[in-house]
Design a protein around this motif. Structure first.
Motif, short mmCIF file in Angstrom:
data_model
loop_
_atom_site.label_atom_id
_atom_site.label_comp_id
_atom_site.label_asym_id
_atom_site.label_seq_id
_atom_site.Cartn_x
_atom_site.Cartn_y
_atom_site.Cartn_z
N ARG A 1 6.00 26.53 -0.08
CA ARG A 1 6.71 25.79 1.06
C ARG A 1 6.01 25.62 2.38
NH1 ARG A 1 13.03 27.81 -0.23
NH2 ARG A 1 12.43 28.63 -2.54
N LYS A 2 4.77 25.42 2.16
CA LYS A 2 4.04 24.93 3.51
C LYS A 2 4.27 23.56 4.11
CE LYS A 2 0.26 28.22 2.25
NZ LYS A 2 -1.01 28.51 2.06
N ILE A 3 4.44 22.86 3.10
CA ILE A 3 4.76 21.46 3.50
C ILE A 3 6.35 21.59 4.02
CG2 ILE A 3 5.17 19.04 2.58
CD1 ILE A 3 2.95 19.61 0.54
N TYR A 4 7.18 22.02 3.36
CA TYR A 4 8.49 22.29 3.76
C TYR A 4 8.56 22.65 5.08
CZ TYR A 4 10.35 21.10 -0.79
OH TYR A 4 10.89 20.73 -2.12
N ALA A 5 7.87 23.45 5.46
CA ALA A 5 7.77 24.31 6.77
C ALA A 5 7.09 23.47 8.03
CB ALA A 5 7.00 25.34 6.89
N ALA A 6 6.06 22.55 7.23
CA ALA A 6 5.50 21.85 8.36
C ALA A 6 6.47 20.64 8.85
CB ALA A 6 4.26 21.29 7.81
N PHE A 7 7.09 20.29 8.00
CA PHE A 7 8.10 19.15 8.18
C PHE A 7 9.50 19.63 8.79
CE2 PHE A 7 5.05 16.80 5.79
CZ PHE A 7 5.05 15.57 6.37
N GLY A 8 9.54 20.99 9.03
CA GLY A 8 10.65 21.54 9.42
C GLY A 8 12.08 21.53 8.55
N LEU A 9 11.79 21.66 7.32
CA LEU A 9 12.89 21.87 6.36
C LEU A 9 13.20 23.17 6.10
CD1 LEU A 9 11.25 19.12 3.87
CD2 LEU A 9 13.12 18.76 5.70
N GLY A 10 14.64 23.40 6.46
CA GLY A 10 15.03 24.72 6.28
C GLY A 10 15.90 25.13 5.10
N VAL A 11 16.45 26.15 5.07
CA VAL A 11 17.33 26.82 4.00
C VAL A 11 18.52 26.95 4.63
CG1 VAL A 11 17.63 28.58 2.26
CG2 VAL A 11 15.49 27.73 2.69
N SER A 12 19.78 26.44 4.23
CA SER A 12 21.04 26.70 4.77
C SER A 12 22.19 26.87 3.80
CB SER A 12 21.24 25.44 5.63
OG SER A 12 22.57 25.88 6.37
N SER B 1 0.84 -1.33 -0.13
CA SER B 1 0.05 0.03 -0.01
C SER B 1 0.72 1.32 -0.02
CB SER B 1 -0.91 0.02 1.05
OG SER B 1 -0.19 0.05 2.31
N VAL B 2 2.20 1.21 -0.33
CA VAL B 2 3.00 2.19 -0.11
C VAL B 2 2.85 3.09 -1.51
CG1 VAL B 2 5.79 3.12 -0.26
CG2 VAL B 2 4.67 1.11 1.36
N GLU B 3 2.88 4.46 -1.40
CA GLU B 3 3.07 5.33 -2.57
C GLU B 3 4.11 6.35 -2.34
OE1 GLU B 3 0.30 8.49 -4.76
OE2 GLU B 3 -0.71 7.09 -3.24
N ALA B 4 4.78 6.32 -3.26
CA ALA B 4 5.94 7.36 -3.10
C ALA B 4 5.46 8.51 -3.94
CB ALA B 4 7.28 6.74 -3.87
N VAL B 5 5.79 9.60 -3.38
CA VAL B 5 5.53 11.06 -3.78
C VAL B 5 6.68 12.06 -3.71
CG1 VAL B 5 4.08 12.99 -3.73
CG2 VAL B 5 3.14 10.83 -3.40
N VAL B 6 7.15 12.76 -4.85
CA VAL B 6 8.28 14.03 -4.57
C VAL B 6 7.62 15.11 -4.62
CG1 VAL B 6 9.87 14.83 -6.09
CG2 VAL B 6 9.79 12.46 -6.31
N VAL B 7 7.99 15.86 -3.74
CA VAL B 7 7.40 17.32 -3.29
C VAL B 7 8.45 18.28 -3.66
CG1 VAL B 7 6.42 18.86 -1.56
CG2 VAL B 7 6.15 16.36 -1.51
N SER B 8 8.05 19.30 -4.41
CA SER B 8 9.05 20.18 -4.94
C SER B 8 8.53 21.45 -4.67
CB SER B 8 9.31 20.05 -6.51
OG SER B 8 10.08 21.16 -7.11
N PHE B 9 9.16 22.63 -4.46
CA PHE B 9 8.92 24.08 -4.04
C PHE B 9 8.85 24.89 -5.37
CE2 PHE B 9 13.28 23.96 -3.11
CZ PHE B 9 13.74 24.78 -4.05
N GLY B 10 9.33 24.15 -6.49
CA GLY B 10 9.44 24.84 -7.84
C GLY B 10 8.10 25.20 -8.65
N CYS B 11 8.31 25.73 -9.80
CA CYS B 11 7.15 25.77 -10.68
C CYS B 11 6.97 24.62 -11.59
CB CYS B 11 7.38 27.08 -11.72
SG CYS B 11 8.81 26.94 -12.66
N GLN B 12 5.70 24.61 -12.12
CA GLN B 12 5.41 23.57 -13.03
C GLN B 12 6.37 23.33 -13.99
OE1 GLN B 12 2.54 21.12 -12.54
NE2 GLN B 12 3.80 20.13 -14.02
#
Length: 124
Positions: free
Chosen positions: A42-53, A9-20
């Motif tokens: 980047r709401k998903i990025y923020a929700a998962f604590g993914l920062g910029v460095s 039942s696993v489904e892999a999904v890639v999340v990107s902050f870029g444009c289409q």
């Protein structure tokens, strides 16, 4: 659930902050067969604590590894010149159950920091 039914039942999904346009180009360049969701705010990025460095991306170890790749003539996916991208955005790997509960979480400490497949598959 037994392990076999969990894996089926696993489904892999890639999340990107870029444009289409950039996302479509990246999928084509890499041959990635997974579905992609776009998160330009980047709401998903923020929700998962993914920062910029800058420090974590441009550290000496990463630069040395990239130089070795170039010397070995390894090919990198090429971006489109018309698209500005944020090379300092860090990613992560997450496993969620069907209710959205996080079963596994790995926030990358650099662009090359990824968990092992064994660690990801062991999440239950």
């Amino acid at each position: 659930k037994n392990r076999k039914s969990c894996l089926s039942s696993v489904e892999a999904v890639v999340v990107s902050f870029g444009c289409q346009e950039g996302a479509s180009h990246w999928l084509q360049e890499t041959g990635c067969q997974y579905d992609m969701l776009l998160d330009p705010d980047r709401k998903i990025y923020a929700a998962f604590g993914l920062g910029v460095s800058l420090r974590k991306v441009l550290n000496f170890g990463n630069m040395l590894l990239y130089a070795e790749y170039i010397l070995k003539d390894m090919k990198f996916p090429r971006g489109l010149p018309s698209i500005q991208d944020d090379m300092f955005q860090l990613g992560g790997d997450f496993v969620l159950d069907e209710h959205g509960r996080v079963l596994f979480s790995h926030c990358c400490q650099s662009p090359i920091d990824r968990p092992s497949v064994k660690d990801i598959l062991s999440a239950q």
